[in-house]
Scaffold this active site. Sequence first.
Site, PDB file in Angstrom:
ATOM      1  N   GLU A 168       0.758  -1.215   0.210  1.00  0.00           N
ATOM      2  CA  GLU A 168       0.030  -0.026  -0.048  1.00  0.00           C
ATOM      3  C   GLU A 168       0.987   1.249  -0.136  1.00  0.00           C
ATOM      4  O   GLU A 168       0.723   2.189   0.818  1.00  0.00           O
ATOM      5  CB  GLU A 168      -0.942  -0.128   1.230  1.00  0.00           C
ATOM      6  CG  GLU A 168      -1.833  -1.133   1.270  1.00  0.00           C
ATOM      7  CD  GLU A 168      -2.484  -1.241   2.308  1.00  0.00           C
ATOM      8  OE1 GLU A 168      -3.542  -2.372   2.685  1.00  0.00           O
ATOM      9  OE2 GLU A 168      -2.597  -0.532   3.528  1.00  0.00           O
ATOM     10  N   GLU A 285      -6.048 -10.343  -1.092  1.00  0.00           N
ATOM     11  CA  GLU A 285      -6.874 -10.220   0.067  1.00  0.00           C
ATOM     12  C   GLU A 285      -8.365 -10.306  -0.325  1.00  0.00           C
ATOM     13  O   GLU A 285      -9.112  -9.181   0.504  1.00  0.00           O
ATOM     14  CB  GLU A 285      -6.431  -9.017   0.655  1.00  0.00           C
ATOM     15  CG  GLU A 285      -4.835  -8.931   1.085  1.00  0.00           C
ATOM     16  CD  GLU A 285      -4.575  -7.822   1.811  1.00  0.00           C
ATOM     17  OE1 GLU A 285      -2.996  -7.663   1.760  1.00  0.00           O
ATOM     18  OE2 GLU A 285      -5.101  -6.927   2.547  1.00  0.00           O
TER      19      GLU A 285
HETATM   20  O1  G3I Z   1      -4.174  -8.623  19.679  1.00  0.00           O
HETATM   21  C1  G3I Z   1      -4.354  -7.445  19.903  1.00  0.00           C
HETATM   22  C2  G3I Z   1      -5.330  -7.640  21.234  1.00  0.00           C
HETATM   23  O2  G3I Z   1      -4.529  -8.011  22.140  1.00  0.00           O
HETATM   24  C3  G3I Z   1      -5.689  -5.934  21.644  1.00  0.00           C
HETATM   25  O3  G3I Z   1      -6.484  -6.073  22.890  1.00  0.00           O
HETATM   26  C4  G3I Z   1      -6.459  -5.425  20.639  1.00  0.00           C
HETATM   27  C5  G3I Z   1      -7.033  -3.957  20.725  1.00  0.00           C
HETATM   28  O4  G3I Z   1      -6.039  -3.038  20.525  1.00  0.00           O
HETATM   29  O5  G3I Z   1      -5.618  -5.368  19.292  1.00  0.00           O
HETATM   30  C6  G3I Z   1      -5.260  -6.663  18.926  1.00  0.00           C
HETATM   31  O6  G3I Z   1      -4.652  -6.685  17.628  1.00  0.00           O
HETATM   32  C7  G3I Z   1      -5.147  -6.039  16.545  1.00  0.00           C
HETATM   33  C8  G3I Z   1      -4.955  -7.285  15.595  1.00  0.00           C
HETATM   34  O7  G3I Z   1      -5.428  -7.056  14.376  1.00  0.00           O
HETATM   35  C9  G3I Z   1      -5.274  -8.663  16.074  1.00  0.00           C
HETATM   36  O8  G3I Z   1      -6.836  -8.645  15.959  1.00  0.00           O
HETATM   37  C10 G3I Z   1      -4.546  -4.890  16.092  1.00  0.00           C
HETATM   38  O9  G3I Z   1      -4.865  -3.915  17.069  1.00  0.00           O
HETATM   39  C11 G3I Z   1      -5.051  -4.599  14.599  1.00  0.00           C
HETATM   40  O10 G3I Z   1      -4.558  -3.452  14.199  1.00  0.00           O
HETATM   41  C12 G3I Z   1      -4.960  -5.850  13.743  1.00  0.00           C
HETATM   42  O11 G3I Z   1      -5.481  -5.730  12.564  1.00  0.00           O
HETATM   43  C13 G3I Z   1      -5.197  -6.064  11.498  1.00  0.00           C
HETATM   44  C14 G3I Z   1      -4.585  -5.060  10.573  1.00  0.00           C
HETATM   45  O12 G3I Z   1      -4.260  -5.842   9.133  1.00  0.00           O
HETATM   46  C15 G3I Z   1      -3.463  -4.404  11.156  1.00  0.00           C
HETATM   47  O13 G3I Z   1      -2.381  -5.288  11.061  1.00  0.00           O
HETATM   48  C16 G3I Z   1      -6.195  -6.951  10.747  1.00  0.00           C
HETATM   49  O14 G3I Z   1      -6.577  -7.888  11.730  1.00  0.00           O
HETATM   50  C17 G3I Z   1      -5.805  -7.545   9.527  1.00  0.00           C
HETATM   51  O15 G3I Z   1      -6.965  -8.144   8.966  1.00  0.00           O
HETATM   52  C18 G3I Z   1      -5.464  -6.336   8.630  1.00  0.00           C
HETATM   53  O16 G3I Z   1      -5.037  -6.500   7.513  1.00  0.00           O
HETATM   54  C19 G3I Z   1      -4.770  -5.612   6.568  1.00  0.00           C
HETATM   55  C20 G3I Z   1      -3.509  -6.373   5.465  1.00  0.00           C
HETATM   56  O17 G3I Z   1      -2.441  -6.713   6.372  1.00  0.00           O
HETATM   57  C21 G3I Z   1      -3.145  -5.363   4.451  1.00  0.00           C
HETATM   58  N1  G3I Z   1      -4.134  -4.827   3.729  1.00  0.00           N
HETATM   59  C22 G3I Z   1      -5.348  -4.438   4.539  1.00  0.00           C
HETATM   60  C23 G3I Z   1      -5.746  -5.397   5.327  1.00  0.00           C
HETATM   61  C24 G3I Z   1      -7.145  -5.098   6.185  1.00  0.00           C
HETATM   62  O18 G3I Z   1      -6.696  -3.868   7.045  1.00  0.00           O
END
Ligand code: G3I
Length: 377
Positions: A168, A285
């Site tokens: 991205e 994705e």
């Molecule tokens: O595991 C922690 C948890 O302990 C905590 O309580 C909670 C609250 O802050 O956060 C949890 O971590 C989250 C994690 O997902 C697990 O659920 C992160 O905050 C959250 O940012 C993370 O989101 C992921 C995001 O990428 C950022 O890495 C999404 O699951 C994931 O589906 C998303 O995937 C992205 C691709 O990598 C790139 N393209 C877009 C796609 C969707 O946004």
Amino acid sequence: MNEGRKIDRREFVQGLGVQVLGALGLSEWTWRRAAAQAATAPLRQLAAEKGLVFGSSLALKYFLQSTAYQQLFVSQCDIATPELHMKWDSLSSQPGVYNFGNADRFVAFCDANRMRVRGHTLVWHDALPAWLASQLTVANGQAIMTEHIHTVAGHFAGKLYSWDVVNEVLDPASRRPDGLRNTLWLENCGVDYLERAFRATAAADPVALLVWNENYLELSNGFGAAKRAAMLNLLDGMLARGVPIHGIGLEAHLRADQATVLGDASYEAFLGELARRGMKIFVTELDVQDVTLPADAGARDQAVAQIYSRFLSATLRQPAVRGIVTWGLADSFSWIAGYRPRTDGLPVRPLPFDANFQPKAAYYAIAATLQSAPRRG
Ligand code: G3I
């Protein structure tokens, strides 16, 4: 039908389906669904029959919540992307300190189940450890970025199918002539940070396919067109300088209200431009947000399936397309539940399988497009 040759049941039903339903003039999508229903083959098999890979993103915590999901995943996928485990914030919370535990378990799970692994992702403006933004400077930016790549790509060298080296990196809203997104990497590593990232990854892992993963390229609107032009321009410059880039990832987080800007001639022409530059193309994705659709689950599923069918039919016409990866397999494990929940509070239904791991219309749409796709490779 070729009389002499022995045909199996699925092919027979398909042929029959085509003649009968075609004669009845039922909508093309309905006969495709009818034909695909005959095919109970897993998506990984239907894809393999056309020289494609099919898979999904995954976080191992989902298997702790449901062993049935693990069985479904193994049955349907021959490639997997770690939804979280290989991102910088998951691997390292302090400068230079890495914990590969979850990521290694992910790779071991895939190996044990004959699945390829798409590394995701080395250089992104999101999912970064808290310390980075405060410590990254123009003086140390390149060193910190390449050291991370060296450590992570080096750790998995030879074990991965591909790496999303950069993710991205384009944003037309930056109003930059090159279309690059304003990020701490651009700010602290300079405009050639993409080139540095690809060269560093190739040095650390000469085996993995090196992919530029990007969003909104699938949209045939002003924003999508601007991204496509910026990508082709930057790609031409880097390929001319011998930068090792092997593939392009189209995220394809689609929306149910986007039928008019998906799968048209300009999109297929863009895929053709990527193919002409020798790029392997992956849908990386794929999911369909249903927040704008009516409450009725059946009607929602039909509309979502039509988007899958429309987008994948156009995409799979391009022989340089080598794989389809969804962002989750079943509705119960989709990021969309948190990102774009429905205002009526009903569970979202963006993926091929429902919360009980039963195939939905979207599954049959994917199966039908794989079955009618030209063979490649
Ligand atoms: O595991 C922690 C948890 O302990 C905590 O309580 C909670 C609250 O802050 O956060 C949890 O971590 C989250 C994690 O997902 C697990 O659920 C992160 O905050 C959250 O940012 C993370 O989101 C992921 C995001 O990428 C950022 O890495 C999404 O699951 C994931 O589906 C998303 O995937 C992205 C691709 O990598 C790139 N393209 C877009 C796609 C969707 O946004």
